[in-house]
Design a protein around this motif. Structure first.
Motif, PDB file in Angstrom:
ATOM      1  N   ILE A  33      -2.095  -7.346  -2.957  1.00 56.63           N
ATOM      2  CA  ILE A  33      -1.750  -6.134  -3.682  1.00 56.63           C
ATOM      3  C   ILE A  33      -2.946  -5.206  -3.762  1.00 56.63           C
ATOM      4  O   ILE A  33      -2.855  -3.995  -3.566  1.00 56.63           O
ATOM      5  CB  ILE A  33      -1.265  -6.508  -5.099  1.00 56.63           C
ATOM      6  CG1 ILE A  33       0.176  -6.935  -5.022  1.00 56.63           C
ATOM      7  CG2 ILE A  33      -1.388  -5.350  -6.041  1.00 56.63           C
ATOM      8  CD1 ILE A  33       1.067  -5.885  -4.466  1.00 56.63           C
ATOM      9  N   ALA A  64       0.986  -0.591 -11.649  1.00 54.83           N
ATOM     10  CA  ALA A  64       1.822  -1.366 -10.735  1.00 54.83           C
ATOM     11  C   ALA A  64       1.128  -2.663 -10.375  1.00 54.83           C
ATOM     12  O   ALA A  64       1.735  -3.744 -10.371  1.00 54.83           O
ATOM     13  CB  ALA A  64       2.120  -0.540  -9.485  1.00 54.83           C
ATOM     14  N   PHE A  73       7.699  -3.635  -8.512  1.00 57.28           N
ATOM     15  CA  PHE A  73       6.489  -3.034  -7.967  1.00 57.28           C
ATOM     16  C   PHE A  73       6.787  -1.673  -7.362  1.00 57.28           C
ATOM     17  O   PHE A  73       6.053  -0.701  -7.572  1.00 57.28           O
ATOM     18  CB  PHE A  73       5.912  -3.983  -6.918  1.00 57.28           C
ATOM     19  CG  PHE A  73       4.604  -3.549  -6.367  1.00 57.28           C
ATOM     20  CD1 PHE A  73       3.491  -3.433  -7.183  1.00 57.28           C
ATOM     21  CD2 PHE A  73       4.468  -3.266  -5.019  1.00 57.28           C
ATOM     22  CE1 PHE A  73       2.283  -3.046  -6.672  1.00 57.28           C
ATOM     23  CE2 PHE A  73       3.257  -2.876  -4.503  1.00 57.28           C
ATOM     24  CZ  PHE A  73       2.166  -2.767  -5.332  1.00 57.28           C
ATOM     25  N   LEU A 131       2.543  -6.300 -11.279  1.00 55.53           N
ATOM     26  CA  LEU A 131       2.874  -7.270 -10.251  1.00 55.53           C
ATOM     27  C   LEU A 131       2.022  -8.525 -10.427  1.00 55.53           C
ATOM     28  O   LEU A 131       2.511  -9.648 -10.257  1.00 55.53           O
ATOM     29  CB  LEU A 131       2.646  -6.670  -8.866  1.00 55.53           C
ATOM     30  CG  LEU A 131       3.237  -7.546  -7.782  1.00 55.53           C
ATOM     31  CD1 LEU A 131       4.741  -7.470  -7.819  1.00 55.53           C
ATOM     32  CD2 LEU A 131       2.739  -7.152  -6.436  1.00 55.53           C
TER      33      LEU A 131
END
Lengths: 613, 487, 164, 471
Positions: free
Chosen positions: D416, A165, A151, A169
């Protein structure tokens, strides 16, 4: 010398210190010295070579176990070195040397170089750790440890557009967590975490789930469908060195290692069983789909990344067949894969660096300008297609064998894949080297060609020319005898497929007058065209499916959450308030009402007294 | 024992002499120093209660009979009687009276002499009520309380006050009639109304008119005392009366009068009829209805004092629940709750006085953001609210806990659980109150409000301290009660 | 004797109902006083002389005084009150119910021949002493009640003086 | 008998809290330092109590009262574990507050409540009496009521009230459950009840309290709403103290003390699974930075609850360690969110972006903490997540295991998304500065500890194994 190194490593925590901690520490050093190019180069070469020596030492040493005591409850850091893992460690170490060299040179003046090297080294430490682990838990630890550097690397260059990214991930994380589940179920079924103690678990019930999860995790790490779609995206906007190291080598090594272990030792995998068919189907779909996608790519790196995916499909088919042929072929194929895909990515990096573009439509006639590179490039291409005399040949043939033995459909898929791969390589190779679309001056003035970057490429390409295929290394690692040779009939069929590709290219070239458009008659064929369109739009991208799925689920949850909040914020207080107001209105201040209430109360008490005597 | 006799007489004679003093002294002098007189009476009452309690405890006496003015005694007839429970009540009376005086210093500007007179008669009424040993005397003192309160509410002759007081008077006289009727039914059977002479033996199983009349008497008396205590559905007079009175008077009404006039009466009934199942059930039923309905009503009021008054309704329900068990633990819990209720309810009325003094209004919709301007008031009201809601470690928690434990022990598990959970409603309306008064935006016209000073602040701090200290040290009380074999 | 009681009871009922039903506070107070007086008669007939006297003096006397004074001193005008009540229905339910209950009670008492204990007790020589000894608490209470009555009148009238 | 250490550990923050407003009148700085001192004292004394645990002679003090009441304090492994975690994170939060709170009003009350909060937590974990536990439980509700309402605006007060109502209602219902236990055993003292079988309805009632405090579906609604509080407060609620109380109570009651019906080893994990998935789903769509983290807390708490309730040794140990991992990491995340919010004055992640350039250290700390929550090795969160899921799988509920893995995937996805939206992408606020040094240092400490704990995970594991030994 190697043996004594092995001796040294097998004691106590030495193994983990030197195989795992050392790369990590070197990574930190590299990060600290990111400004000093020479120091960086020296450290990189020294450390990677040391690592290679250690790896060789381990591979020559007898099988042994090592336990590191510092682990939480029921979470053992147990390591074991034996044939298969030794082979993988060596492969990784060899590639790593080349990758580091390439990387250091490539990122000489790049601001992100230091950080990238740090992440790379940490990743490599993790790979080493995962390969050496004998306990499923510790393997998982190292395995998932890759996520963070992965990442981080993808974010380095893309501060403003971190989509890739995130995608990476998410997909890799998903596969890793599936692996976690698989490992947990497996160790639960087996009653132990130690790989060396687990043998031939039944693939049924929980075992089925465990097997599927582990395989998905393993293949997902290496970028097989349905976890592949981040690789092309990454090829667009990540540094080439990343593509070289991660999808090109480290991840595939890890994934295939675990897949092999799973199929060979952990589970009692029966060739031709339903699960084997499913895995092979997965492999063949990956192979055909990715190879088909290669046809429409106009970007070298993207094309290579699809190539990598489709080659992985071959590998999966081989391993998934469960047959000796297939497994040996798969293992061979892995070694080839690591060499040529890494090499191809390296070359794409060189091209990009020199000409400032990686768009096929702008590049042409490179053979004369960077001949050495291009020769290597051609070697790699031939190797990928599986020309006799090159590395890919043997592994491809073995896998063909295995797939034919399982089911003819798979064989056809394999042939189709070969055909498409060959065709798209013809398309790329022709347009890159021989065609002259643009005047050379239109291409950006080439920067200084760096000899240093060429060294690893050359080494890799030389490794690709059939030097090891026959020496039985793979068979030794797998502990089986030498396998039978390749059937002639199959070679003929294979050659026919390749020839067909050539003819098709010629037909296409004639028709469109352009090497790049040579496959247009296939791409724009009715039916297929629609498939390509939807592929371009990302309809086949499992990541989009995942996001849509999770998004849909989230929407439901959010709606429910609104309901819950409504209950807490509006409904309940509103109810209390309404009841209170109703009662309040009843107490309207009139005495008569009060008297009613008094009488009502009196009646109530009387009632109680009458009922309960 | 002489000391006890003095103490007992003191409860009646001190207020009487205060009235005397008040009326013979120079009017202007009294107007100036009325608070010293009344405050001293209240303090003396508290001291006498503690003193008597100490002596009784030291001699391990459970009750003490006496008569005032040294009159000759006829054996077998108790005129007045003090026991530990009545001493707790007496102490509460003194405490709330003291608070009332503290508030009145700021809120009462005219008719101070009359205030003193009426306060003293009210004190006599309440003290008498908790000390008598005869139902008829109880009734008489009940009326003394009733009339004093009525006059006190009407004293300032605001229209609201008059209206409230007339409502109060009518409903409360109905209660008196009910009680009187019950008394007469009982006396028909026994010929005497002394607590000793009436007991469960009144009730025979045979189905005859006199038994029915005794039951009717019990029903009427429950209803009557419930009216006095403001138990739902007899509660409707209460908020009107408490809202319309001056704050120094509503603190008396809400803090102690409903408990003496109502709860103490029910306590006496419980001592006599506590074993009857139907009696327990009806008390429990009334109690739980009160708890819930009182709280629900409080949740939608917009007047500070009305909220607090309805809160009293709700809390009286808990006390009734405690009494409904008929067990010692329940009664201990109820008495403890009387005390803690006296403490926290007085606090809240003191807060009301403070807010009214500083802002001139008690409509909570017109207030806001007073927390930073009146920190002491805000803090003490928070503590009082937490104690009301039964949040540990404040006093209200322990008494509620004892009540619930007693309920549980008497086999009413579901009721106990429900009563416990119903205290969330208490939190709900107090949170609303806190939010509207102390938090949020400050309206323009309140931007210059400052903290109240003087006696009201003193009373706030004092009562908060009482609530906190009693709460934290309650385990000591439990140890004490246990050592005396009470629980 | 019984006749007087029954007649008085009937009157008591009527007065009470009127007191509750009346639209005028003043009339209500007067009816209340009349009801108290009737009650006093009943008490007297039943032999509770003290109670009767106190009932008449305190309830119908003092309290009515307070009532009437309070009501007449208050600023509410008659029209205002009438306006306040004009659109409110009279509650006919209550008197009817009360009458029914009263009749039922009377019938019940007659049917069961509810004997009253001998009411006319001997008035002994030391009546006062015994009374003081046995009912001391009540007497104190009554005294205080009267005291309050005095105070109340004082409070309400003096206020009027202040206003002037 | 070293019970005085425990009692001092409770009383210093509790009574000290009451003194803080007085100190505040003298000098703000003095008050701050004293607040830190009190909280640190609690931590130090917890470490002292650890020596007792390691020597296998846990500190204790006990005074029996009538009616089954008692003053009982016991510093066993579980208590010390929780006390250390909570007080340590609280220390960091207090330090952070120096930078965050200094410009607001009501600081006296703030520090008082924080200190009281820590004291209540200490009291709660050391107490062995149900009534004492309930008392401290409610004190913590009280503190969080005032702390959430710190800004004194309409909305914050509403939210604070909501929190108070839900947690107090839960606690009251739990108290009913305690009464049930009391009628069964005749005592409120936990040490006397060890191994007692308690009826299922009591368990359900107590669970109600636990779940409301630990914000589990459907009693979770207050926790996201509590995000209106200042960030150190939310951090305190989510990470250090409040929500951990519930899981602590679960461990204390149902793991260590009582015998309960076997069915609960299925029912509670199912509730946890629903809670975890549902809140993860909501977190994925939320746009308020603190709400995302709050839903993440709900989701993570479900993991803890899962570990504790699955009935397997590894799960329970994992669950206990999860408490620590989550405390540290979630505390860090909220504090980072606080820095961001403090500097750009919005909580909407759609308006943020590219902050990694301007606040790299905060971004790093955020990443470290987020990795721990996501369960990425070598961070501490990995081990705990792994152990918890292993626990549920070994108890035979593989379906639940799958659900929790899915939930872990969603955890990765929403964290994320949050991280990237806040710190990467187009830069929207160009003139933003990094937070004050004291704030940045505190978040970095938490981030680095998340990482270090991963390497030294055998230490908490050792302690957690000792907790298992208490059974």
């Amino acid at each position: 010398m190697f043996n004594s190194i092995g001796e040294f490593l097998c004691h106590g925590a030495n193994l983990i210190i030197f195989m795992v901690a050392l790369p990590a520490i070197c990574g930190i050093l590299l990060w600290l010295f990111q400004k000093q190019y020479i120091v960086k180069l020296v450290i990189a070469i020294l450390s990677s070579v040391t690592n290679l020596i250690f790896a060789l030492g381990l591979s020559l040493h007898n099988e042994f176990f090592t336990r590191v005591p510092y682990a939480p409850f029921e979470f053992e850091f147990l390591f074991r070195v034996y044939d298969l893992c030794a082979l993988f460690i060596v492969i990784a170490a060899v590639v790593f040397v080349l990758i580091t060299l390439y990387t250091v040179i490539y990122s000489k003046k790049k601001h992100y170089g230091g950080l990238y090297l740090l992440y790379l080294y940490i990743s490599f430490a993790m790979v080493n750790g995962a390969l050496l682990s004998d306990s499923l838990g510790s393997m998982l630890f190292f395995w998932e440890g890759l996520l963070f550097p992965l990442f981080g690397i993808l974010l380095i260059k893309n501060n403003n557009n971190p989509k890739t990214a995130v995608k990476t991930l998410t997909l890799v994380g998903l596969s890793d967590l599936l692996l976690m589940l698989g490992i947990i179920i497996t160790s639960h079924t087996a009653g132990t975490q130690n790989l060396s103690e687990i043998e031939n678990l039944a693939i049924s019930g929980n075992g089925m789930l465990g097997f599927i999860c582990i395989m998905l995790g393993a293949l997902g790490m290496s970028g097989c469908m349905p976890f592949h779609s981040w690789i092309p995206n990454a090829s667009d906007d990540s540094p080439t060195v990343f593509m070289v190291a991660f999808p090109g080598a480290l991840q595939v090594i890890l994934g295939v290692y675990l897949a092999l272990r799973t199929v060979l030792d952990i589970y009692g995998f029966v060739p031709g069983s339903g699960i084997s068919i499913i895995i092979m189907a997965l492999g063949s779909v990956t192979l055909v789909f990715a190879a088909a996608m290669m046809l429409i790519q106009n970007d070298i790196k993207r094309l290579i990344s699809y190539c990598a995916i489709s080659q992985l499909g071959f590998l999966v088919m081989g391993i998934g067949s469960g047959l000796t042929d297939g497994i040996v072929g798969g293992l061979h194929s892995l070694i080839d894969y690591v060499f040529y895909i890494t090499g191809l990515f390296m070359i794409s990096g060189i091209i990009e660096k020199q000409f400032g573009t990686k768009d096929l439509r702008q590049l042409s006639g490179l053979l004369k300008r960077i001949p050495a590179t291009m020769v290597c490039f051609i070697i790699f291409l031939l190797s990928v297609v599986g020309f006799p005399g090159f590395n890919g040949f043997l592994s491809k043939e073995l896998i063909f064998n295995a797939s034919l033995k399982t089911n003819v459909i798979f064989y056809i898929c394999a042939l189709l894949g070969t055909f498409l791969t060959a065709l798209s390589f013809l398309r790329m190779g022709m347009s890159l080297f021989f065609e002259k679309k643009n005047a050379p001056s239109e291409i950006k003035k080439e920067s200084k060609s760096s000899v240093g970057m060429l060294i690893p490429v050359v080494i890799l390409s030389s490794l690709c020319i059939g030097i090891y295929s026959q020496n039985g290394l793979v068979e030794y690692a797998l502990g089986i005898g030498k396998i039978a040779g390749v059937t002639f009939a199959l070679i003929v069929l294979f050659a026919a497929a390749v020839l067909l590709a050539v003819f098709d290219y010629i037909y296409g070239y004639k028709k469109s007058g352009n090497a790049l458009n040579c496959a247009n008659h296939i791409i724009y064929a009715p039916g297929i065209k629609r498939v390509y369109k939807s592929a371009e739009k990302g309809y086949f991208d499992p990541y989009n499916w995942l996001i849509a799925l999770v998004g849909g689920f989230s929407d439901i949850c959010v709606r429910m959450e609104h309901g819950v909040s409504w209950v807490y914020d509006k409904a309940v207080p509103g109810m209390v308030n309404k009841v209170g107001l109703a009662l309040h209105r009843f107490d309207n201040g009139r005495l008569s009402r009060y008297l009613y209430l008094v009488i009502g109360g009196l009646v109530f008490i009387t009632f109680v007294f009458i009922i309960i005597k | 024992m002489n000391y006890l006799n003095y103490a007992g007489e003191a409860f009646l004679l001190i207020p009487l002499s205060a009235i005397f003093l008040n009326n013979i002294c120079n009017k202007r002098f009294i107007e100036k120093h009325f608070h010293i007189l009344t405050g001293a009476v209240a303090l003396l009452q508290m001291i006498a209660a503690v003193f008597a309690f100490y002596i009784m405890d030291a001699n391990q006496m459970l009750n003490f009979d006496f008569s005032v003015f040294g009159s000759s005694k006829i054996t077998g007839i108790e005129l007045f009687d003090i026991n530990p429970v009545s001493l707790v009540f007496l102490f509460c009376i003194g405490m709330v009276a003291f608070v009332s005086v503290m508030i009145s210093i700021r809120t009462i500007d005219v008719k101070k002499g009359s205030y003193v007179n009426l306060l003293m008669t009210l004190l006599i009424g309440m003290n008498g009520m908790v000390m008598v040993s005869d139902l008829f005397s109880l009734y008489v003192f009940l009326d003394v309380i009733g009339i004093s309160s009525f006059v006190m509410i009407a004293m300032f002759r605001s229209r609201k006050g008059l209206e409230g007081s007339i409502k109060y008077l009518i409903i409360s006289e109905i209660a008196s009639i009910f009680i009187l009727m019950g008394l007469s039914f009982i006396s028909m059977k026994t010929g005497s109304l002394s607590f000793k002479d009436i007991g469960r033996n009144l009730l025979t199983n045979t189905f005859e008119l006199q038994t029915i009349l005794i039951y009717a008497a019990i029903i009427l008396m429950i209803a009557g005392f419930s009216i006095k205590a403001g138990i739902v559905p007899f509660h409707s007079w209460l908020p009107d009366a408490h809202q319309s009175a001056d704050t120094s008077i509503s603190v008396l009404l809400s803090g102690i009068v409903i408990k003496i006039a109502g709860i103490y009466g029910i306590y006496v009934l419980t001592n006599i009829f506590g074993g009857i199942k139907a009696y327990q059930v009806s008390l429990a039923g009334l109690g739980i209805i009160s708890v819930v309905v009182g709280a629900l009503l409080a949740a939608c009021q917009s007047h500070f004092k009305r909220i607090v008054a309805y809160s009293s309704v709700s809390q009286m329900g808990y006390i009734l629940l405690g009494l409904s068990t008929g067990s010692t633990l329940g009664i201990v819990g109820a008495v403890a709750h009387v005390f803690s209720h006296a403490a926290f309810k007085s606090t809240l009325f003191t807060n009301a006085a403070a807010i009214h003094e500083q802002t001139g209004t008690l409509e909570i919709d017109e207030m806001g953001g007073l927390q930073s301007r009146m920190p002491v008031t805000a803090f003490s009201s928070t503590i009082a609210f937490l104690s009301t809601a039964g949040i540990p470690p404040f006093a209200g928690f322990w008494s509620k806990l004892l009540i619930v434990m007693a309920l549980w022990g008497s086999g009413n598990q579901i009721l106990a659980g429900f009563a416990l959970c119903a205290s969330i409603l208490t939190s709900a309306y107090f949170l609303r109150l806190q939010k509207k008064v102390f938090f949020g935006k400050t309206p323009e016209h309140l931007s210059s409000v400052t903290e109240v000073t003087g006696s009201i602040k003193f009373a706030e701090i004092l009562l908060t301290a009482v609530t906190c200290i009693v709460g934290v040290l309650f385990p000591l009380i439990i140890i004490f009660l246990h050592s005396r074999g009470l629980i | 004797m019984a006749t007087i009681i029954y007649i008085s009871l009937a009157f008591l009922l009527i007065f009470c109902v009127m007191a509750v039903m009346s639209h005028s506070l003043l009339k209500s107070a007067i009816y209340l006083a009349l009801a108290s007086a009737t009650l006093g008669v009943i008490l007297y007939v039943l032999g509770a002389y003290w109670a009767a006297v106190i009932e008449v003096s305190v309830c119908s006397g003092l309290i009515t005084v307070i009532f009437i004074s309070a009501i007449s001193l208050s600023k509410i005008k008659k029209e205002e009150v009438q306006k306040l009540y004009s659109d409110k229905k009279r509650m006919w339910f209550l008197p009817v119910m009360l009458i029914v209950v009263g009749v039922a009670l009377i019938v019940l008492a007659l049917a069961n021949d509810l004997s009253l204990t001998n009411t006319a007790e001997k008035v002994t020589e030391d009546f006062r002493e015994i009374f003081w000894n046995t009912r001391q608490a009540d007497i104190i209470g009554q005294i205080v009640t009267i005291l309050i009555g005095g105070i109340a009148v004082f409070v309400l009238f003096r206020d009027d003086e202040d206003k002037k | 008998m070293n019970g005085w250490i425990l009692i001092t550990g409770i009383l210093i923050p509790l009574l000290g809290a009451l003194l803080l407003p007085l100190f505040g009148k003298l000098s703000g700085k003095f008050r701050n330092i004293m607040a830190l001192t009190f909280v640190t004292t609690a931590f130090i004394l917890a470490v002292c109590a650890l020596t007792g645990v390691l020597a296998d002679k846990p500190f204790s003090a006990r005074y029996v009262l009538p009616l089954g009441f008692s003053f009982g304090f016991l510093g066993d492994a579980l208590a010390v574990f929780l006390a250390m975690t909570a007080s340590f994170v609280s220390c960091i939060i207090v330090i952070y507050s120096f930078g965050y709170i200094h410009e607001y009003e009501n600081q006296n009350e703030y520090y008082m409540m924080v200190c009281l909060f820590v004291g209540a937590m200490m009291g709660l974990v050391y107490s062995t009496n149900l009534i004492a536990i309930y008392t401290f439980w409610e004190i913590s509700s009280l503190c969080c009521w005032r702390l959430i309402g710190f800004y004194r605006e309409e909305i914050t007060i509403d939210r604070a009230n909501k929190t108070f109502i839900i947690t107090v209602l839960g606690a009251l219902i739990m108290l009913v459950g305690f009464m049930g236990i009391y009628s069964q055993t005749g005592t409120f003292d936990l040490t006397e009840m060890k191994g007692a079988y308690i009826p299922s309805w009591c368990v359900v009632l107590i669970l109600f309290g636990i779940l409301s405090k630990s914000a589990t579906i459907p009693l979770h609604s207050w926790l996201p709403d509590a995000g209106v509080a200042p960030s150190p407060v939310t951090s305190l609620l989510h990470a250090a103290v409040l929500v951990k109380i519930g899981v602590y109570a679960y461990a204390r009651f149902f793991v260590l003390t009582f015998e309960i019906n076997e069915a609960f080893t299925t029912i509670v994990p199912v509730i946890a699974a629903v809670s975890a998935l549902y809140s993860a789903g909501v977190a994925f769509r939320e746009n308020d930075i603190k709400r995302v983290l709050a839903y993440s807390t709900i989701s993570q708490l479900a993991f803890i609850l899962l570990g504790l309730s699955c009935g397997e040794k590894i799960g329970i140990i994992g669950g206990l360690m999860y408490i620590m991992a989550h405390s540290v990491a979630k505390g860090g995340l909220f504090l980072c969110a606080g820095i961001v919010e403090h500097n750009i004055h919005t909580k909407d992640i759609r308006k943020m972006g590219g902050l990694a350039k301007t606040m790299p250290l905060t971004a790093t700390a955020f990443a470290l903490c987020a990795c721990s929550i996501m369960g990425i090795p070598p961070f501490f969160g990995f081990f705990t997540k792994h152990m918890v899921i292993e626990g549920i799988v070994s108890s035979g509920n593989i379906v639940l295991g799958v659900l929790f893995v899915l939930c872990a995937v969603m955890t990765v996805m929403y964290l994320i998304r949050l991280f990237v939206k806040v710190f990467f992408g187009q830069q929207t606020f160009s003139e933003v500065k990094e937070g004050t040094p004291i704030m940045v240092v505190s978040v970095l400490i938490l981030g680095i500890i998340s990482l270090l704990l991963g390497f030294f995970s055998f230490l908490p594991s050792h302690l957690a194994t000792m907790i298992w030994g208490l059974m």
